[in-house]
Design a protein around this motif. Sequence first.
Motif, short mmCIF file in Angstrom:
data_model
loop_
_atom_site.label_atom_id
_atom_site.label_comp_id
_atom_site.label_asym_id
_atom_site.label_seq_id
_atom_site.Cartn_x
_atom_site.Cartn_y
_atom_site.Cartn_z
N GLU A 1 26.77 20.53 24.26
CA GLU A 1 25.91 20.53 23.07
C GLU A 1 26.62 21.18 21.89
OE1 GLU A 1 22.67 19.26 22.86
OE2 GLU A 1 23.25 18.37 24.77
N ARG A 2 26.28 20.69 20.71
CA ARG A 2 26.94 21.18 19.50
C ARG A 2 25.89 21.54 18.45
NH1 ARG A 2 31.98 17.54 18.22
NH2 ARG A 2 32.95 18.77 19.86
N VAL A 3 26.15 22.61 17.72
CA VAL A 3 25.28 22.99 16.60
C VAL A 3 25.35 21.87 15.56
CG1 VAL A 3 25.00 24.61 14.68
CG2 VAL A 3 25.68 25.45 16.94
N ASP A 4 24.19 21.41 15.11
CA ASP A 4 24.19 20.39 14.07
C ASP A 4 23.85 21.04 12.73
OD1 ASP A 4 24.07 18.24 12.44
OD2 ASP A 4 22.65 17.09 13.65
N LEU A 5 24.84 21.12 11.86
CA LEU A 5 24.64 21.81 10.58
C LEU A 5 23.63 21.09 9.69
CD1 LEU A 5 28.31 22.95 9.90
CD2 LEU A 5 26.42 24.33 10.78
N LEU A 6 23.28 19.87 10.05
CA LEU A 6 22.28 19.14 9.28
C LEU A 6 20.89 19.76 9.44
CD1 LEU A 6 22.62 16.50 7.56
CD2 LEU A 6 21.65 15.26 9.49
N THR A 7 20.68 20.42 10.58
CA THR A 7 19.35 20.99 10.87
C THR A 7 19.40 22.50 11.09
OG1 THR A 7 19.68 20.53 13.22
CG2 THR A 7 18.53 18.86 11.95
N TYR A 8 20.58 23.11 11.09
CA TYR A 8 20.72 24.52 11.43
C TYR A 8 20.30 25.43 10.26
CZ TYR A 8 22.95 28.79 13.20
OH TYR A 8 23.19 30.06 13.64
#
Length: 475
Positions: free
Chosen positions: A312-319
């Motif tokens: 899993e990866r942090v999604d900067l679009l929603t973080y």
Amino acid sequence: MGRTVPPRLRLLLACLATAALVVPLGLMWRSSLLPDSYDMAAMGSLDLGGGEPVTHAHHGTAVASLVGDTSGEPDVRERYVVSKRDGRFLVNGSTPGPVLRARVGDLVEVVLVNENVADGATLHWHGIDVPNAMDGVAGVTQDAVMPGQSLTYRWVAEDPGTYWYHSHQVSHEQVRKGLLGAVVITPATAPRVAVDEVAVLHAYGTTFTVNGTEGASAVPARAGDRVRVRVVNTDNTALPVWVSGTSYTVAAVDGHDVHRPTPVEGDSVLLTAGGRVDLELTVPAGGARVEYGGKAATLLGGDPGKTRAPRERVDLLTYGAPARLGFDPEEPDRRFEYRIGRRLGFLDGKPGRWWTVNGHTFPDTPMYAVREGDVVVVDIENNSGESHPMHLHGHHVVVLSRNGVEATGSPWWTDSLDVATGDSYRVAFVADNPGIWMDHCHNLPHAADGLTAHLMYDGVQSSYRVGGKAGNEPE
Ligand code: C2O
Ligand code: CU
């Protein structure tokens, strides 16, 4: 039953067919040749993005005069001597070079001295929105500094954050071989963390290093300490960064604090080539381990052991949480497209499969034109088969959407945006820094292979030329 073509007619047809192929190819080849020297701002296909016309005035504001207000005594004063030894480029005898540290409001002065770098060198302040004449791009904002010469850069540290510097002369070679270092601008007030660590990631050939050291390096820290690790990716490709032993927050991206970052447990964050992420964590009793793509690590107060890359990866679009942008991108003054593709053709006479922007190879890539104060929206689209870390000089852009999905997290301000093939991003920025600015891929060999466009302001006039006697070769 087919009719037989007389031999002479057949020969004539064959000749015509060959000519039909060779003549346009020859013309394509010839039109791809770059002149010995050229004014970058006069190249490219002018793109007004649906806005007011602009002029590339011969009596306009010269790039060389765009120096900002830097009167007074410098608060930070450095002398960076660049040299080449044993196939590496060094700054004050080492690579990475020294970390340049300043506080918000400081006047920074760096004297670049070229000891023996034969091609010449420059210093570009990646991610710092300095005045145009301080941007360090050979042939666009200055002439390359030749052996025995020096040049003084002066700029005011305005935005706190993690940045880096590197040469922008023959950059695909000089950066890869080490002409780089980190820049840390701290807030005017005292830092909130006990340990503030810089981690410059760089591969020298096949040797992957953190601050020039292979493998895992331990940083002095104690259980309970709050730590900020400023990770700088100076390589040509993106890599995942994650933490084992404890949770962390992505406190900043490309020098901009994330608004209300939430704890990340186990996931990785993708660090774009040229980009930075500042991670914050509290050291647990067993220690924490910051992993850089599984190739190197920083150990804090112990070693909880190596872990595999999280799926899993942090999604900067929603973080993080939304916050005010400070401008309204809804009704922009200009809309541009930066569509990246690839096709067979010629680049300066060399045949190959070259990158294209909006269907054209360099130097017929766009010259995006703006007026000061414009609100600008850019649609970046990549259908080239490879990822591209896109970097606009002199400005930060904010991500509005990806593949049509709107951003809902903290404002995602970036200067190095990884655009995977098949993806599209809509970004916006305010044209508030007059000059002539590169807008290119930070996989630097890609830039050298033509994945480069520029942004120019109305009434700004070039002061330098690419190529020619000065030997300027920015990519
Ligand atoms: Cu990191 Cu055009 O540069
Ligand atoms: Cu690229």
